[in-house]
Design an enzyme around this catalytic site. Structure first.
Site, PDB file in Angstrom:
ATOM      1  N   TYR A  40      81.500  83.530  69.310  1.00 50.27           N
ATOM      2  CA  TYR A  40      82.843  84.111  69.390  1.00 50.27           C
ATOM      3  C   TYR A  40      83.638  83.805  68.119  1.00 50.27           C
ATOM      4  CZ  TYR A  40      87.512  85.097  71.322  1.00 50.27           C
ATOM      5  OH  TYR A  40      88.782  85.596  71.551  1.00 50.27           O
ATOM      6  N   ILE A  63      94.737  92.381  77.768  1.00 52.26           N
ATOM      7  CA  ILE A  63      95.710  92.524  76.681  1.00 52.26           C
ATOM      8  C   ILE A  63      95.794  93.990  76.235  1.00 52.26           C
ATOM      9  CG2 ILE A  63      96.171  91.885  74.271  1.00 52.26           C
ATOM     10  CD1 ILE A  63      94.762  89.177  74.897  1.00 52.26           C
ATOM     11  N   ASP A  79      87.333 102.379  77.353  1.00 51.35           N
ATOM     12  CA  ASP A  79      86.875 101.167  78.027  1.00 51.35           C
ATOM     13  C   ASP A  79      85.504 101.426  78.650  1.00 51.35           C
ATOM     14  OD1 ASP A  79      88.656  98.494  78.925  1.00 51.35           O
ATOM     15  OD2 ASP A  79      86.850  98.811  80.131  1.00 51.35           O
ATOM     16  N   ASP A  82      81.193 102.395  75.536  1.00 51.29           N
ATOM     17  CA  ASP A  82      80.823 101.042  75.133  1.00 51.29           C
ATOM     18  C   ASP A  82      81.125 100.975  73.640  1.00 51.29           C
ATOM     19  OD1 ASP A  82      79.559  98.764  74.145  1.00 51.29           O
ATOM     20  OD2 ASP A  82      77.864  98.919  75.538  1.00 51.29           O
ATOM     21  N   VAL A  83      82.086 100.140  73.255  1.00 47.18           N
ATOM     22  CA  VAL A  83      82.559 100.135  71.871  1.00 47.18           C
ATOM     23  C   VAL A  83      81.490  99.709  70.871  1.00 47.18           C
ATOM     24  CG1 VAL A  83      84.993  99.745  72.461  1.00 47.18           C
ATOM     25  CG2 VAL A  83      83.477  97.767  72.075  1.00 47.18           C
ATOM     26  N   ASN A 117      90.995  96.357  69.695  1.00 47.04           N
ATOM     27  CA  ASN A 117      91.272  95.219  70.581  1.00 47.04           C
ATOM     28  C   ASN A 117      90.026  94.637  71.240  1.00 47.04           C
ATOM     29  OD1 ASN A 117      92.857  93.634  72.698  1.00 47.04           O
ATOM     30  ND2 ASN A 117      91.850  95.173  73.983  1.00 47.04           N
ATOM     31  N   LYS A 129      85.314  86.283  65.204  1.00 46.05           N
ATOM     32  CA  LYS A 129      86.767  86.354  65.027  1.00 46.05           C
ATOM     33  C   LYS A 129      87.180  85.996  63.601  1.00 46.05           C
ATOM     34  CE  LYS A 129      87.747  87.924  69.097  1.00 46.05           C
ATOM     35  NZ  LYS A 129      88.257  89.307  69.230  1.00 46.05           N
TER      36      LYS A 129
HETATM   37  P1  NAD Z   1      89.252  91.071  78.831  1.00 46.45           P
HETATM   38  O1  NAD Z   1      88.064  90.202  79.022  1.00 46.45           O
HETATM   39  O2  NAD Z   1      90.362  90.993  79.826  1.00 46.45           O
HETATM   40  O3  NAD Z   1      88.686  92.557  78.703  1.00 46.45           O
HETATM   41  C1  NAD Z   1      89.519  93.631  78.399  1.00 46.45           C
HETATM   42  C2  NAD Z   1      88.747  94.925  78.555  1.00 46.45           C
HETATM   43  O4  NAD Z   1      87.600  94.961  77.676  1.00 46.45           O
HETATM   44  C3  NAD Z   1      88.179  95.172  79.962  1.00 46.45           C
HETATM   45  O5  NAD Z   1      88.806  96.325  80.506  1.00 46.45           O
HETATM   46  C4  NAD Z   1      86.692  95.409  79.724  1.00 46.45           C
HETATM   47  O6  NAD Z   1      86.137  96.391  80.596  1.00 46.45           O
HETATM   48  C5  NAD Z   1      86.671  95.870  78.281  1.00 46.45           C
HETATM   49  N1  NAD Z   1      85.361  95.774  77.627  1.00 46.45           N
HETATM   50  C6  NAD Z   1      84.510  94.718  77.623  1.00 46.45           C
HETATM   51  N2  NAD Z   1      83.395  95.027  76.929  1.00 46.45           N
HETATM   52  C7  NAD Z   1      83.555  96.313  76.492  1.00 46.45           C
HETATM   53  C8  NAD Z   1      82.741  97.201  75.745  1.00 46.45           C
HETATM   54  N3  NAD Z   1      81.540  96.830  75.290  1.00 46.45           N
HETATM   55  N4  NAD Z   1      83.204  98.444  75.480  1.00 46.45           N
HETATM   56  C9  NAD Z   1      84.416  98.837  75.936  1.00 46.45           C
HETATM   57  N5  NAD Z   1      85.229  98.041  76.655  1.00 46.45           N
HETATM   58  C10 NAD Z   1      84.794  96.795  76.934  1.00 46.45           C
HETATM   59  O7  NAD Z   1      89.831  90.789  77.353  1.00 46.45           O
HETATM   60  P2  NAD Z   1      91.280  90.292  76.888  1.00 46.45           P
HETATM   61  O8  NAD Z   1      91.474  88.890  77.318  1.00 46.45           O
HETATM   62  O9  NAD Z   1      92.283  91.320  77.254  1.00 46.45           O
HETATM   63  O10 NAD Z   1      91.067  90.235  75.298  1.00 46.45           O
HETATM   64  C11 NAD Z   1      91.357  91.322  74.446  1.00 46.45           C
HETATM   65  C12 NAD Z   1      91.146  90.875  73.010  1.00 46.45           C
HETATM   66  O11 NAD Z   1      91.965  89.745  72.709  1.00 46.45           O
HETATM   67  C13 NAD Z   1      89.704  90.447  72.705  1.00 46.45           C
HETATM   68  O12 NAD Z   1      89.346  90.852  71.407  1.00 46.45           O
HETATM   69  C14 NAD Z   1      89.787  88.928  72.777  1.00 46.45           C
HETATM   70  O13 NAD Z   1      88.783  88.283  72.014  1.00 46.45           O
HETATM   71  C15 NAD Z   1      91.177  88.691  72.204  1.00 46.45           C
HETATM   72  N6  NAD Z   1      91.729  87.399  72.599  1.00 46.45           N
HETATM   73  C16 NAD Z   1      91.941  87.111  73.919  1.00 46.45           C
HETATM   74  C17 NAD Z   1      92.468  85.865  74.254  1.00 46.45           C
HETATM   75  C18 NAD Z   1      92.734  85.488  75.691  1.00 46.45           C
HETATM   76  O14 NAD Z   1      93.107  84.331  75.937  1.00 46.45           O
HETATM   77  N7  NAD Z   1      92.595  86.395  76.651  1.00 46.45           N
HETATM   78  C19 NAD Z   1      92.748  84.924  73.258  1.00 46.45           C
HETATM   79  C20 NAD Z   1      92.501  85.249  71.934  1.00 46.45           C
HETATM   80  C21 NAD Z   1      92.000  86.506  71.606  1.00 46.45           C
END
Ligand code: NAD
Length: 262
Positions: A158, A24, A43, A65-66, A92, A162
């Site tokens: 989780y 996302i 990232d 690492d965030v 994000n 959230k």
């Molecule tokens: P994803 O698992 O696809 O990861 C996205 C990126 O996060 C990756 O590039 C990864 O390398 C990076 N990442 C992971 N840990 C990290 C760290 N410690 N430091 C820096 N970067 C790190 O995630 P997504 O599905 O794109 O989700 C993005 C956000 O949206 C998150 O907060 C997630 O909780 C939220 N979200 C996602 C969904 C879904 O269905 N995908 C639904 C609700 C909420």
């Protein structure tokens, strides 16, 4: 100005997207870039970061690492160098965390989820605010989840983080509103893609059912009977940075096709 014009984000915003190399975050980064913003992402995944900045000239990136405060400090050094300031922080980053009954979860999985999903929000917000105070159009967006408005059995770490992000959003909106800084949370529902494939597989295993059956169960919970896309989430982020959203703050906005229960 026609109404649709006010739905575009302000031009030439300086935008930081955490965990923006894929998923996302990358979709949001590309959407702002295409809308004329200057975008920096961070990232933890070097290969994904390299791919994004190579494929999309103009977007800059930092390895971080965030959940590590020193890494976040380095990101802000890079932001100053690459963007010269900041108008929009998109907090994000978030990981799925462990799936299972509470009595089976270990402290490590709980702590890692809290570190990445919640501590990172604090680390980025406290560094971003002094820059947002200098901006003409300051916006802070945090990524929560439908799990930030509903209970989520077997995903307690989780869901807890959230919900906490909604509390952080409401508090910061109150604290920063008098300075003109708008703070909102986006709550995506079931977003199609690799991450959701993994979540569905883990949950199917935890419940001892097939993956197809699990996927069908997810769709039955959504009033519109379809998953949302990363583009839907990016569109909401763009809208929140547009003039049309100038009076939106302190909101937790679902983008989920009306997910009724989890
Ligand atoms: P994803 O698992 O696809 O990861 C996205 C990126 O996060 C990756 O590039 C990864 O390398 C990076 N990442 C992971 N840990 C990290 C760290 N410690 N430091 C820096 N970067 C790190 O995630 P997504 O599905 O794109 O989700 C993005 C956000 O949206 C998150 O907060 C997630 O909780 C939220 N979200 C996602 C969904 C879904 O269905 N995908 C639904 C609700 C909420």
């Amino acid at each position: 100005m026609p109404l649709y014009e006010s739905l575009r984000p302000m031009p030439e915003l300086r935008v930081l997207v955490t965990a923006g190399a894929s998923g996302i975050g990358a979709c949001i980064a590309r959407a702002f870039h295409e809308a004329g913003s200057r975008v920096h992402v961070c990232d933890i995944d070097r290969a994904a970061l390299d791919r994004l900045v190579t494929d999309t000239p103009g977007i800059t990136g930092s390895m971080a690492d965030v959940s590590v405060a020193a890494d976040v400090d380095q990101v802000f050094d890079d932001v100053r160098g690459c963007l010269g300031g900041l108008d929009v922080l998109i907090n994000n980053a978030g990981i799925a965390g462990p799936t299972g009954p509470i009595e089976s979860l270990d402290a490590g999985g709980w702590e890692r989820t809290v570190s990445v999903n919640l501590n990172s929000q604090f680390f980025f917000a406290r560094r971003a605010v002094p820059l947002l105070q200098q901006s003409e159009n300051p916006v802070l967006i945090s990524m929560s989840s439908v799990a930030g408005r509903l209970g989520y059995a077997f995903r307690t770490p989780y869901a807890s983080t959230k919900w906490a992000i909604v509390g952080l959003t409401k508090s910061l909106a109150t604290e920063l509103g008098p300075q003109g800084i708008r703070v909102n949370a986006i709550l995506p529902g079931v977003v199609e893609g690799e991450r959701m494939d993994g979540v569905i597989a883990s949950r199917a295993a935890a419940l001892g059912i097939g993956i197809d059956q699990m996927r069908e169960q997810y769709l039955q919970k959504i009033s519109l009977r379809r998953m949302v896309s990363a583009e839907d989430v990016a569109a909401m982020a763009l809208f929140l940075c547009s003039p049309a959203a100038r009076n939106l703050s302190g909101q937790a906005i679902s983008v989920d096709g009306n997910l009724e229960y989890l």
